[in-house]
Motif scaffolding. Sequence first.
Motif, PDB file in Angstrom:
ATOM      1  N   ARG A   1     -76.958 114.153  41.687  1.00  0.00           N
ATOM      2  CA  ARG A   1     -78.303 113.850  41.156  1.00  0.00           C
ATOM      3  C   ARG A   1     -78.727 114.828  40.065  1.00  0.00           C
ATOM      4  O   ARG A   1     -79.558 114.517  39.226  1.00  0.00           O
ATOM      5  CB  ARG A   1     -79.326 113.928  42.304  1.00  0.00           C
ATOM      6  N   GLU A   2     -78.166 116.027  40.102  1.00  0.00           N
ATOM      7  CA  GLU A   2     -78.552 117.046  39.110  1.00  0.00           C
ATOM      8  C   GLU A   2     -77.720 116.925  37.831  1.00  0.00           C
ATOM      9  O   GLU A   2     -77.846 117.739  36.924  1.00  0.00           O
ATOM     10  CB  GLU A   2     -78.389 118.458  39.688  1.00  0.00           C
TER      11      GLU A   2
ATOM     12  N   GLY B   1     -81.058 112.221  38.430  1.00  0.00           N
ATOM     13  CA  GLY B   1     -81.797 111.934  39.664  1.00  0.00           C
ATOM     14  C   GLY B   1     -81.099 110.885  40.514  1.00  0.00           C
ATOM     15  O   GLY B   1     -81.455 110.669  41.667  1.00  0.00           O
ATOM     16  N   LYS B   2     -80.100 110.226  39.916  1.00  0.00           N
ATOM     17  CA  LYS B   2     -79.313 109.249  40.680  1.00  0.00           C
ATOM     18  C   LYS B   2     -77.874 109.738  40.775  1.00  0.00           C
ATOM     19  O   LYS B   2     -77.390 110.430  39.862  1.00  0.00           O
ATOM     20  CB  LYS B   2     -79.312 107.889  39.976  1.00  0.00           C
ATOM     21  N   VAL B   3     -77.197 109.333  41.837  1.00  0.00           N
ATOM     22  CA  VAL B   3     -75.761 109.612  41.926  1.00  0.00           C
ATOM     23  C   VAL B   3     -75.056 108.640  40.973  1.00  0.00           C
ATOM     24  O   VAL B   3     -75.388 107.441  40.941  1.00  0.00           O
ATOM     25  CB  VAL B   3     -75.257 109.433  43.373  1.00  0.00           C
ATOM     26  N   LEU B   4     -74.137 109.161  40.202  1.00  0.00           N
ATOM     27  CA  LEU B   4     -73.521 108.349  39.142  1.00  0.00           C
ATOM     28  C   LEU B   4     -72.008 108.303  39.312  1.00  0.00           C
ATOM     29  O   LEU B   4     -71.363 109.327  39.542  1.00  0.00           O
ATOM     30  CB  LEU B   4     -73.877 108.985  37.787  1.00  0.00           C
ATOM     31  N   LEU B   5     -71.458 107.104  39.252  1.00  0.00           N
ATOM     32  CA  LEU B   5     -70.002 106.941  39.199  1.00  0.00           C
ATOM     33  C   LEU B   5     -69.678 106.475  37.786  1.00  0.00           C
ATOM     34  O   LEU B   5     -70.163 105.441  37.344  1.00  0.00           O
ATOM     35  CB  LEU B   5     -69.546 105.897  40.215  1.00  0.00           C
TER      36      LEU B   5
ATOM     37  N   ASP C   1     -71.324 108.552  49.024  1.00  0.00           N
ATOM     38  CA  ASP C   1     -72.124 108.944  50.193  1.00  0.00           C
ATOM     39  C   ASP C   1     -72.239 110.471  50.275  1.00  0.00           C
ATOM     40  O   ASP C   1     -73.304 111.017  50.568  1.00  0.00           O
ATOM     41  CB  ASP C   1     -71.448 108.382  51.445  1.00  0.00           C
ATOM     42  N   GLN C   2     -71.117 111.146  50.003  1.00  0.00           N
ATOM     43  CA  GLN C   2     -71.139 112.616  50.024  1.00  0.00           C
ATOM     44  C   GLN C   2     -72.162 113.158  49.026  1.00  0.00           C
ATOM     45  O   GLN C   2     -72.919 114.074  49.331  1.00  0.00           O
ATOM     46  CB  GLN C   2     -69.760 113.168  49.622  1.00  0.00           C
ATOM     47  N   LEU C   3     -72.185 112.546  47.853  1.00  0.00           N
ATOM     48  CA  LEU C   3     -73.105 113.030  46.815  1.00  0.00           C
ATOM     49  C   LEU C   3     -74.548 112.638  47.143  1.00  0.00           C
ATOM     50  O   LEU C   3     -75.474 113.410  46.897  1.00  0.00           O
ATOM     51  CB  LEU C   3     -72.706 112.461  45.452  1.00  0.00           C
TER      52      LEU C   3
ATOM     53  N   THR D   1     -76.462 108.619  29.224  1.00  0.00           N
ATOM     54  CA  THR D   1     -76.363 108.835  30.677  1.00  0.00           C
ATOM     55  C   THR D   1     -77.430 109.809  31.174  1.00  0.00           C
ATOM     56  O   THR D   1     -77.674 109.891  32.382  1.00  0.00           O
ATOM     57  CB  THR D   1     -74.970 109.387  31.049  1.00  0.00           C
ATOM     58  N   ALA D   2     -78.089 110.536  30.249  1.00  0.00           N
ATOM     59  CA  ALA D   2     -79.146 111.466  30.679  1.00  0.00           C
ATOM     60  C   ALA D   2     -80.264 110.704  31.391  1.00  0.00           C
ATOM     61  O   ALA D   2     -80.952 111.266  32.256  1.00  0.00           O
ATOM     62  CB  ALA D   2     -79.691 112.217  29.476  1.00  0.00           C
TER      63      ALA D   2
END
Lengths: 379, 64
Positions: free
Chosen positions: B32-33, A368-372, B58-60, A363-364
């Motif tokens: 993102r971090e 830089g992306k939002v992850l679910l 969306d919040q993130l 997952t590293a």
Amino acid sequence: MRNNTVHKGFVMAAVVVVTFVGLLAQSPARQQLARGNALWDQRLANSAIAALEAAARDRGTASEAYEALGRLYTFKGWLQDNVFPGWHDEPEYREKALAALKASLAADPTRASAQEALRVAEGFAAADKIDPAAPRPEVRALDVKLQSYQTTPDAPVSDIVAAIEARAKAQADPAPYFTGAQILIDHGEYDRAIAMAQRGVAASDRFIDENLSAYRMAGKSQGSYARGRGTAADLVGWALFLKKDYAAAAAKLEEAERLLQGLDFANEFHLGELARMQRRPARDYYVNALSLAGGPAPLRQRATEALAHLEGPGPVPTELDAWLEAELSRRRDQRKAAALESLVDRPLPKLTLTTVDGKPYDTAGLRGKVLLLNFFASW
Amino acid sequence: MKFPFPVARAAAGQAEQVMGFDNIPSTFYVDREGIVRYEAGGSESHGDSPSRVSWLIDQLAHRQ
């Protein structure tokens, strides 16, 4: 209309007065009885029991209070399994239930509700006497026979194997394979031990499958599968270690550590022994082992002695005991805190994932992306 | 069946230990971090409705 309003006002006032007078007239014992019942309505068992026991000491409320206690103990003894998550029946309350309900009837033999409650509790108690799941005497005898080989180093291997087979035939749980594998290891029969541990995995999986509904919660059955496989992997790894196949031993012992979540004394001890043999850092494994409950006293002693003789930086020998005590306490606290911690506002931990086509997935790479990240299971 | 997102396997025990959950399904929302910002354990009373999931993402996505 006006009269009606006045009349209503009067009735309400009267109710308040009667209630108030009623409260004033209530004895301390009756107040305890009412308090005990109210607390039990909220399922606050300890406080309810204390209040009801106080009420039971007064002759005026003894019959009611004992009945309430009897019903509460009946619930605890026979009925509370899984009513709330993690709850189990408490068999030690069963005799108390019968005694309390009989005490209620001794105080008031005409009390019909107590008679009914006693009939129900006696029915549960009678059902307990027909216990098809109790360890059968022949299984107990076969267990004793198998365990006797732990202290008979000269016993013929064929006798040990026969004892394992006889016990496994009597009851299908995996315990004889795992106990037997350990005995075979102690007798230097490493290949037979590995084969026996592997049969234990199949027995463990089948035993859980056949009794799946007994677990009720998916997490419990998954934990049991993992424990069976982890125990077998540890036994196989230890047998491989004793065969001096260190690379294969490492793979199996580490697999066991993952499955047993680092919470098994024997596995941590075995990993320590392997690391020491390979001249890798071993201290953590021994300390982990000693911070866990369980493990036979001689092995715990060996782990402590190994710590005292480890090479490299560490506590000076004269301060080992104090250092170990502080370290064990710190690890237990750490484990307790970790169990209660949420991951929120903490970095996503490294997790070993494998894609459905067998490739490693890290997952590293998604930084830089939002992850679910959704964990689900097929069942 | 082909999913429009990566699907991977983890040993149940290891995933539960590393991620600290004791209920399946469990969902983690990571910014993102690489910091976990929301966690949802088990089947929630409102379910994992698309609008709820979209709102959290969306919040993130708009987090500074």
